[in-house]
Design a protein around this motif. Structure first.
Motif, PDB file in Angstrom:
ATOM      1  N   GLY A 107      10.356 -17.954   0.259  1.00 15.82           N
ATOM      2  CA  GLY A 107       9.128 -18.380  -0.877  1.00 15.82           C
ATOM      3  C   GLY A 107       7.647 -17.671   0.234  1.00 15.82           C
ATOM      4  O   GLY A 107       7.006 -18.143  -0.146  1.00 15.82           O
ATOM      5  N   ARG A 108       8.062 -17.540   1.860  1.00 20.56           N
ATOM      6  CA  ARG A 108       7.158 -16.960   2.903  1.00 20.56           C
ATOM      7  C   ARG A 108       6.611 -15.839   1.777  1.00 20.56           C
ATOM      8  O   ARG A 108       7.519 -14.786   1.429  1.00 20.56           O
ATOM      9  N   ARG A 109       5.295 -15.085   2.435  1.00 25.28           N
ATOM     10  CA  ARG A 109       5.109 -13.911   2.123  1.00 25.28           C
ATOM     11  C   ARG A 109       4.593 -13.948   3.390  1.00 25.28           C
ATOM     12  O   ARG A 109       3.499 -14.297   4.536  1.00 25.28           O
ATOM     13  N   ILE A 110       5.024 -12.213   4.338  1.00 25.67           N
ATOM     14  CA  ILE A 110       5.039 -11.838   5.314  1.00 25.67           C
ATOM     15  C   ILE A 110       4.069 -10.618   5.337  1.00 25.67           C
ATOM     16  O   ILE A 110       4.576  -9.338   4.864  1.00 25.67           O
ATOM     17  N   SER A 111       4.029  -9.916   6.033  1.00 30.13           N
ATOM     18  CA  SER A 111       3.135  -8.831   7.094  1.00 30.13           C
ATOM     19  C   SER A 111       3.403  -8.027   7.677  1.00 30.13           C
ATOM     20  O   SER A 111       3.317  -9.584   8.804  1.00 30.13           O
ATOM     21  N   PHE A 112       3.350  -7.463   8.609  1.00 29.65           N
ATOM     22  CA  PHE A 112       3.237  -6.814  10.220  1.00 29.65           C
ATOM     23  C   PHE A 112       1.653  -7.218  10.422  1.00 29.65           C
ATOM     24  O   PHE A 112       0.728  -6.648   9.584  1.00 29.65           O
ATOM     25  N   LYS A 113       1.774  -8.349  11.867  1.00 28.36           N
ATOM     26  CA  LYS A 113       0.713  -8.192  12.245  1.00 28.36           C
ATOM     27  C   LYS A 113       0.387  -7.113  12.833  1.00 28.36           C
ATOM     28  O   LYS A 113      -1.448  -6.443  12.299  1.00 28.36           O
ATOM     29  N   GLU A 114       0.571  -5.404  12.971  1.00 28.77           N
ATOM     30  CA  GLU A 114      -0.256  -4.275  13.038  1.00 28.77           C
ATOM     31  C   GLU A 114      -0.503  -3.436  11.853  1.00 28.77           C
ATOM     32  O   GLU A 114      -1.259  -2.522  12.530  1.00 28.77           O
ATOM     33  N   ASP A 115      -0.202  -4.098  10.725  1.00 31.14           N
ATOM     34  CA  ASP A 115      -0.970  -3.399   9.267  1.00 31.14           C
ATOM     35  C   ASP A 115      -1.993  -4.768   8.846  1.00 31.14           C
ATOM     36  O   ASP A 115      -2.723  -4.019   8.246  1.00 31.14           O
ATOM     37  N   GLU A 116      -2.332  -5.794  10.027  1.00 32.96           N
ATOM     38  CA  GLU A 116      -3.666  -6.415   9.638  1.00 32.96           C
ATOM     39  C   GLU A 116      -4.971  -5.614   8.875  1.00 32.96           C
ATOM     40  O   GLU A 116      -5.961  -5.958   8.584  1.00 32.96           O
ATOM     41  N   ILE A 117      -5.391  -4.301   9.814  1.00 36.71           N
ATOM     42  CA  ILE A 117      -7.110  -3.707   8.720  1.00 36.71           C
ATOM     43  C   ILE A 117      -6.456  -3.016   8.583  1.00 36.71           C
ATOM     44  O   ILE A 117      -7.215  -2.731   7.434  1.00 36.71           O
ATOM     45  N   SER A 118      -5.443  -2.503   7.880  1.00 34.62           N
ATOM     46  CA  SER A 118      -4.932  -1.716   6.880  1.00 34.62           C
ATOM     47  C   SER A 118      -4.849  -3.093   5.267  1.00 34.62           C
ATOM     48  O   SER A 118      -5.649  -2.170   4.029  1.00 34.62           O
ATOM     49  N   LEU A 119      -4.565  -4.194   5.486  1.00 39.05           N
ATOM     50  CA  LEU A 119      -4.382  -5.169   4.601  1.00 39.05           C
ATOM     51  C   LEU A 119      -5.695  -5.538   3.658  1.00 39.05           C
ATOM     52  O   LEU A 119      -6.362  -5.603   2.995  1.00 39.05           O
ATOM     53  N   VAL A 120      -7.021  -6.240   5.176  1.00 39.67           N
ATOM     54  CA  VAL A 120      -8.302  -6.178   4.743  1.00 39.67           C
ATOM     55  C   VAL A 120      -8.939  -4.838   4.503  1.00 39.67           C
ATOM     56  O   VAL A 120      -9.659  -5.510   3.630  1.00 39.67           O
ATOM     57  N   GLU A 121      -8.938  -3.714   4.830  1.00 42.67           N
ATOM     58  CA  GLU A 121      -9.324  -2.805   4.009  1.00 42.67           C
ATOM     59  C   GLU A 121      -9.570  -2.860   2.340  1.00 42.67           C
ATOM     60  O   GLU A 121     -10.408  -2.572   1.299  1.00 42.67           O
ATOM     61  N   GLU A 122      -7.512  -3.213   1.577  1.00 44.01           N
ATOM     62  CA  GLU A 122      -7.605  -3.293   0.390  1.00 44.01           C
ATOM     63  C   GLU A 122      -8.467  -4.413  -0.448  1.00 44.01           C
ATOM     64  O   GLU A 122      -8.507  -4.530  -0.845  1.00 44.01           O
ATOM     65  N   LEU A 123      -9.072  -5.703   0.429  1.00 46.83           N
ATOM     66  CA  LEU A 123      -9.172  -6.632  -0.300  1.00 46.83           C
ATOM     67  C   LEU A 123     -10.344  -7.215   0.407  1.00 46.83           C
ATOM     68  O   LEU A 123     -11.192  -8.059  -0.187  1.00 46.83           O
ATOM     69  N   GLU A 124     -11.354  -6.341   0.959  1.00 53.14           N
ATOM     70  CA  GLU A 124     -12.744  -7.193   1.051  1.00 53.14           C
ATOM     71  C   GLU A 124     -14.019  -6.351   0.436  1.00 53.14           C
ATOM     72  O   GLU A 124     -14.688  -6.721   0.536  1.00 53.14           O
ATOM     73  N   GLY A 125     -13.117  -4.983  -0.177  1.00 55.38           N
ATOM     74  CA  GLY A 125     -14.022  -4.623  -0.569  1.00 55.38           C
ATOM     75  C   GLY A 125     -14.683  -4.975  -2.404  1.00 55.38           C
ATOM     76  O   GLY A 125     -13.681  -6.417  -2.372  1.00 55.38           O
ATOM     77  N   PRO A 126     -14.724  -4.199  -3.216  1.00 57.27           N
ATOM     78  CA  PRO A 126     -15.172  -5.106  -4.497  1.00 57.27           C
ATOM     79  C   PRO A 126     -13.971  -4.431  -5.918  1.00 57.27           C
ATOM     80  O   PRO A 126     -13.148  -3.169  -4.636  1.00 57.27           O
ATOM     81  N   LYS A 127     -13.307  -5.464  -6.610  1.00 57.56           N
ATOM     82  CA  LYS A 127     -12.682  -5.545  -7.631  1.00 57.56           C
ATOM     83  C   LYS A 127     -13.163  -4.610  -7.768  1.00 57.56           C
ATOM     84  O   LYS A 127     -14.338  -3.648  -8.740  1.00 57.56           O
ATOM     85  N   ALA A 128     -12.317  -3.398  -8.023  1.00 52.80           N
ATOM     86  CA  ALA A 128     -12.012  -2.279  -9.166  1.00 52.80           C
ATOM     87  C   ALA A 128     -11.716  -2.230 -10.600  1.00 52.80           C
ATOM     88  O   ALA A 128     -10.911  -4.027 -10.639  1.00 52.80           O
ATOM     89  N   GLU A 129     -13.126  -1.860 -11.399  1.00 57.21           N
ATOM     90  CA  GLU A 129     -12.926  -2.697 -13.041  1.00 57.21           C
ATOM     91  C   GLU A 129     -12.349  -2.949 -13.630  1.00 57.21           C
ATOM     92  O   GLU A 129     -11.710  -3.581 -14.443  1.00 57.21           O
TER      93      GLU A 129
END
Length: 280
Positions: A107-129
């Motif tokens: 049940g865990r959800r994991i990402s590599f620590k080195e990808d944190e910046i690219s992960l944030v980039e996708e989620l911090e902006g406004p939601k696409a319509e």
């Protein structure tokens, strides 16, 4: 008809990931009358159990897009992705920079620590319509509460890898990249903003076949209800495929029976009430 297979997100769950009391009561009533109720979802088994209301006890669950299938306490399928495939996927994704979650059997959800910046980039902006509300809400919740960023995670018990982006063109390019990879895996999408990777030959349809065989039910006796591309294998399997009114138009074109109401207006409850309970 003897059985009903239900997708979860965008189908029996509203955009706040809740199953209505009316639907819970109806499902229980149908089971008492002899219908088998199956859940067929992209969620992992542990995620299903976390979200599922205590009053709902499905006769079978096809989880992680078919990687896991259980009938009560009986395990019918329990697949994992090869660790080497997962590592190659993450390495390739660094060229595309999509948000991703590695889903494990526990049940865990994991990402590599080195990808944190690219992960944030996708989620911090406004939601696409074009991003569905329930998918956006899920990503925000997972990021804030569940996603574990690890330097070198254990990848031996991975059931799927989920990729998401606000940018449809980026997703299309990523799918092209995946299509050129000859590794033994299959891809599936529940929306036009995500793609998931599972073991080759696995789908909601393959897991439901195991459940139907277990209960000696013919596919012709199955109603399946879904709203996304990853539901196509189970819809093709079912004798009566039904698509949610909130589903993409191309899915409605492929399967013409459509609910009158969307998941946000208790669409499954209203459909099953008319189609099954009131026919008794």
């Amino acid at each position: 008809m003897k059985a009903v297979a239900l997708d979860m997100d965008g189908t029996i769950l509203n955009d706040e990931h809740i199953i209505t009391d009316e639907l819970l009561s109806l499902v229980s009533s149908l089971q008492e009358k002899g219908y088998y109720i199956f859940l067929a979802t992209g969620r992992t088994l542990s995620d299903v159990q976390e979200v599922l209301a205590k009053d709902m006890r499905p006769d079978g669950i096809a989880a992680a897009n078919g990687m896991v299938a259980v009938a009560g306490e009986t395990i019918l399928a329990d697949e994992t992705l090869d660790e080497e495939i997962v590592r190659k996927l993450i390495e390739e994704n660094r060229k595309h920079r999509l948000y991703y979650e590695i889903h494990t059997k526990d049940g865990r959800r994991i990402s590599f620590k080195e990808d944190e910046i690219s992960l944030v980039e996708e989620l911090e902006g406004p939601k696409a319509e074009t991003v569905r509300e329930h998918e956006w809400n899920s990503r925000q919740k997972v990021w804030k509460e569940h996603l574990q960023l690890e330097e070198d995670p254990d990848l031996k018990e991975v059931v799927k890898v989920y990729f998401f982006t606000n940018d449809q063109e980026k997703l299309e390019n990523w799918e092209v990249s995946l299509g050129g990879n000859k590794a033994p895996f299959i891809t599936s999408s529940s929306s036009e903003h995500n793609v998931e990777v599972m073991k080759e030959g696995i789908s909601k349809g393959s897991a439901l076949e195991l459940l139907l065989d277990y209960y000696s039910i013919a596919p012709e006796e199955l109603i399946a209800i879904g709203d996304g591309g990853n539901d196509i294998p189970m819809l093709e399997l079912a004798g009566r495929p039904v698509v949610m009114s909130n589903a993409p138009e191309e899915l409605k074109d492929q399967f013409p029976e459509v609910t009158d109401y969307p998941n946000t207006e208790n669409g499954v409850y209203k459909f099953l009430k008319e189609a099954l309970e009131e026919k008794e």
